[in-house]
Design a protein around this motif. Structure first.
Motif, mmCIF file in Angstrom:
data_model
loop_
_atom_site.group_PDB
_atom_site.id
_atom_site.type_symbol
_atom_site.label_atom_id
_atom_site.label_comp_id
_atom_site.label_asym_id
_atom_site.label_seq_id
_atom_site.Cartn_x
_atom_site.Cartn_y
_atom_site.Cartn_z
ATOM 1 N N UNK A 56 0.811 -1.197 0.000
ATOM 2 C CA UNK A 56 0.000 0.000 0.000
ATOM 3 C C UNK A 56 0.856 1.263 0.000
ATOM 4 N N UNK A 57 1.965 1.256 0.671
ATOM 5 C CA UNK A 57 2.796 2.462 0.755
ATOM 6 C C UNK A 57 3.235 2.940 -0.617
ATOM 7 N N UNK A 58 3.523 2.022 -1.514
ATOM 8 C CA UNK A 58 3.954 2.401 -2.854
ATOM 9 C C UNK A 58 2.815 2.966 -3.685
ATOM 10 N N UNK A 59 1.579 2.668 -3.308
ATOM 11 C CA UNK A 59 0.417 3.149 -4.052
ATOM 12 C C UNK A 59 0.063 4.593 -3.703
ATOM 13 N N UNK A 60 0.563 5.108 -2.598
ATOM 14 C CA UNK A 60 0.262 6.478 -2.154
ATOM 15 C C UNK A 60 1.321 7.420 -2.714
ATOM 16 N N UNK A 61 0.865 8.445 -3.443
ATOM 17 C CA UNK A 61 1.820 9.405 -3.990
ATOM 18 C C UNK A 61 1.920 10.674 -3.148
ATOM 19 N N UNK B 207 -7.656 13.409 6.500
ATOM 20 C CA UNK B 207 -6.521 13.449 5.582
ATOM 21 C C UNK B 207 -6.998 12.982 4.215
ATOM 22 N N UNK B 208 -6.285 13.399 3.173
ATOM 23 C CA UNK B 208 -6.573 12.957 1.812
ATOM 24 C C UNK B 208 -5.302 12.359 1.235
ATOM 25 N N UNK B 209 -5.419 11.122 0.759
ATOM 26 C CA UNK B 209 -4.302 10.429 0.134
ATOM 27 C C UNK B 209 -4.508 10.450 -1.369
ATOM 28 N N UNK B 210 -3.546 10.979 -2.094
ATOM 29 C CA UNK B 210 -3.559 10.919 -3.558
ATOM 30 C C UNK B 210 -2.852 9.627 -3.936
ATOM 31 N N UNK B 211 -3.562 8.783 -4.657
ATOM 32 C CA UNK B 211 -3.009 7.486 -5.025
ATOM 33 C C UNK B 211 -2.354 7.584 -6.402
ATOM 34 N N UNK B 212 -1.370 6.751 -6.640
ATOM 35 C CA UNK B 212 -0.643 6.794 -7.909
ATOM 36 C C UNK B 212 -1.503 6.360 -9.091
ATOM 37 N N UNK B 213 -2.631 5.696 -8.842
ATOM 38 C CA UNK B 213 -3.519 5.269 -9.928
ATOM 39 C C UNK B 213 -4.577 6.323 -10.268
ATOM 40 N N UNK B 214 -4.526 7.504 -9.638
ATOM 41 C CA UNK B 214 -5.448 8.586 -9.965
ATOM 42 C C UNK B 214 -6.638 8.723 -9.038
ATOM 43 N N UNK B 215 -6.796 7.834 -8.095
ATOM 44 C CA UNK B 215 -7.892 7.911 -7.135
ATOM 45 C C UNK B 215 -7.482 8.733 -5.926
#
Length: 70
Positions: free
Chosen positions: A1-6, A20-28
């Motif tokens: 999961x850590x790698x998926x969070x940008x 909090x808001x997490x921007x994910x590397x897949x655009x979500x």
């Protein structure tokens, strides 16, 4: 999961000072409570498996998905 969070942003509001808001590397985006995100993030892969579009996953109260407007 850590790698998926940008990116992680504190998006505190009057309703929830721990938001909090997490921007994910897949655009979500993932909106969560910083106190419970570690427990609830496990639902993220399953929510994405059920949908075929990009959007916001809300893990603050429960877990639900809202697609981006076209």
């Amino acid at each position: 999961m850590r790698k998926a969070v940008s990116e992680v942003k504190a998006t505190r509001g009057a309703a929830n000072p721990y938001q909090i808001t997490l921007s994910m590397s897949n655009g979500n985006l993932v909106v969560a409570d910083s106190r419970t995100v570690a427990k609830k993030i496990k639902y993220y892969p399953q929510l994405l498996a059920d949908v075929k579009t990009k959007g916001t996953v809300d893990l603050e109260v429960g877990a639900f998905f809202t697609p981006y407007a076209k």
